[in-house]
Design an enzyme around this catalytic site. Structure first.
Site, mmCIF file in Angstrom:
data_model
loop_
_atom_site.group_PDB
_atom_site.id
_atom_site.type_symbol
_atom_site.label_atom_id
_atom_site.label_comp_id
_atom_site.label_asym_id
_atom_site.label_seq_id
_atom_site.Cartn_x
_atom_site.Cartn_y
_atom_site.Cartn_z
ATOM 1 N N ASN A 1 0.846 -1.204 0.000
ATOM 2 C CA ASN A 1 0.000 0.000 0.000
ATOM 3 C C ASN A 1 0.877 1.247 0.000
ATOM 4 O O ASN A 1 2.025 1.215 0.425
ATOM 5 C CB ASN A 1 -0.877 0.006 1.256
ATOM 6 C CG ASN A 1 -1.853 1.161 1.290
ATOM 7 O OD1 ASN A 1 -2.458 1.516 0.284
ATOM 8 N ND2 ASN A 1 -2.019 1.783 2.450
ATOM 9 N N HIS B 1 0.759 5.248 1.423
ATOM 10 C CA HIS B 1 0.021 6.089 2.363
ATOM 11 C C HIS B 1 0.632 7.494 2.356
ATOM 12 O O HIS B 1 1.855 7.638 2.413
ATOM 13 C CB HIS B 1 0.095 5.486 3.769
ATOM 14 C CG HIS B 1 -0.695 6.256 4.758
ATOM 15 N ND1 HIS B 1 -2.077 6.189 4.828
ATOM 16 C CD2 HIS B 1 -0.316 7.147 5.706
ATOM 17 C CE1 HIS B 1 -2.505 7.010 5.768
ATOM 18 N NE2 HIS B 1 -1.456 7.596 6.332
ATOM 19 N N SER C 1 4.687 7.057 2.293
ATOM 20 C CA SER C 1 5.314 5.794 2.682
ATOM 21 C C SER C 1 4.712 4.649 1.879
ATOM 22 O O SER C 1 3.498 4.599 1.686
ATOM 23 C CB SER C 1 5.022 5.476 4.164
ATOM 24 O OG SER C 1 5.322 6.564 5.006
ATOM 25 N N ASP D 1 -2.702 0.752 8.327
ATOM 26 C CA ASP D 1 -1.549 1.630 8.094
ATOM 27 C C ASP D 1 -0.391 1.362 9.058
ATOM 28 O O ASP D 1 0.349 2.280 9.433
ATOM 29 C CB ASP D 1 -1.962 3.119 8.195
ATOM 30 C CG ASP D 1 -2.968 3.510 7.132
ATOM 31 O OD1 ASP D 1 -2.989 2.866 6.069
ATOM 32 O OD2 ASP D 1 -3.746 4.455 7.369
HETATM 33 C C1 GRF Z 1 -3.035 8.712 -2.572
HETATM 34 O O1 GRF Z 1 -2.740 9.878 -1.850
HETATM 35 C C2 GRF Z 1 -2.644 7.509 -1.783
HETATM 36 O O2 GRF Z 1 -1.538 7.709 -0.966
HETATM 37 C C3 GRF Z 1 -3.853 7.299 -0.914
HETATM 38 O O3 GRF Z 1 -4.949 7.591 -1.753
HETATM 39 C C4 GRF Z 1 -4.529 8.517 -2.761
HETATM 40 C C5 GRF Z 1 -4.864 7.911 -4.087
HETATM 41 O O4 GRF Z 1 -4.641 8.794 -5.146
HETATM 42 N N1 GRF Z 1 -3.863 5.956 -0.366
HETATM 43 P P1 GRF Z 1 -4.761 8.297 -6.648
HETATM 44 O O5 GRF Z 1 -6.151 7.679 -6.803
HETATM 45 O O6 GRF Z 1 -3.678 7.293 -6.898
HETATM 46 O O7 GRF Z 1 -4.615 9.526 -7.488
#
Ligand code: GRF
Length: 218
Positions: A110, A112, A139, A148
């Site tokens: 993932n 974050h 991260s 997370d």
């Molecule tokens: C990103 O900020 C990611 O870190 C979080 O959700 C957002 C997704 O953005 N988990 P995108 O859909 O990839 O533009």
């Protein structure tokens, strides 16, 4: 030539990380074969990106399932039918059951938008500003059952400027997400990084702190 590991990408939103991953694949920086993009949101921009890039996609609507576990079983069924090696969460806005997480442990990754362990959960950019942080960032981590909380593979940090808003910060953090996610995925593909005994091994050695990049290194 060796076959590329197969992956699915799970999304709920715009899909800019999905696009960054596709771009990295297209320029030969990431050896991954995306079998499908799965969304729980039929209006996700990422679904459109998937079709523009010629990828299969699926909309699996969580509202059609009785509970979280039922939905996660549907996800598992779809993913396992494709004999997937890596499950990429890229803005998938659902909490995953322990059963799902444990099913893919070590293969589930993932991104974050914070320097974990700081600011788990939502609204990370505003919370970083409100807390008076000097730095913020993103991260990439292995997913474990606690939200997370899985071991962090790589982080990149940036300086919060005095005039930053949650929106400006979100954009700058997204830019670094687009660099570090393909990088971490390639490490996983190459076997350079692995989850073992609930910790990370990098180049066969235990990684006690995440790899930390600054904006100039990616
Ligand atoms: C990103 O900020 C990611 O870190 C979080 O959700 C957002 C997704 O953005 N988990 P995108 O859909 O990839 O533009």
């Amino acid at each position: 030539m060796q076959e590329k590991p197969k992956a699915v990408v799970l999304i709920s939103g715009a899909g800019s990380n999905l696009q960054a991953i596709i771009n990295a694949i297209n320029v030969g920086k990431l050896d991954l074969d995306i079998q499908s993009v799965i969304s729980n949101n039929k209006d996700a921009g990422g679904l459109l990106l998937a079709s523009k890039n010629g990828l299969n996609s699926e909309f699996i609507d969580h509202r059609r399932y009785a509970d979280r576990l039922d939905y996660d079983h549907a996800l598992i069924k779809s993913i396992d039918a494709k004999q997937i090696q890596i499950v990429v969460l890229a803005g998938f806005m659902r909490i995953l059951s322990d059963e799902f997480v444990n099913h893919y442990l070590g293969q589930l990754i993932n991104i974050h938008p914070s320097l974990l362990p700081e600011f788990k959960g939502l609204n990370t950019h505003q919370r970083a500003i409100d807390a008076g942080c000097k730095h913020h960032g993103a991260s990439v981590h292995f997913v474990t059952p606690t939200l997370d909380d899985g071991p962090v593979i790589v982080q990149e940090k940036l300086e919060i400027k005095p005039n930053d808003t949650a929106e400006s910060l979100a954009q700058r953090v997204l830019n670094i997400e687009h660099q570090i996610y393909p990088l971490a995925l390639q490490w996983l593909v190459q076997g350079r990084v692995e989850l073992k005994d609930s910790g990370i091994y990098f180049d066969s050695k235990p990684l006690t702190t995440p790899q930390i990049l600054s904006e100039t290194q990616t």
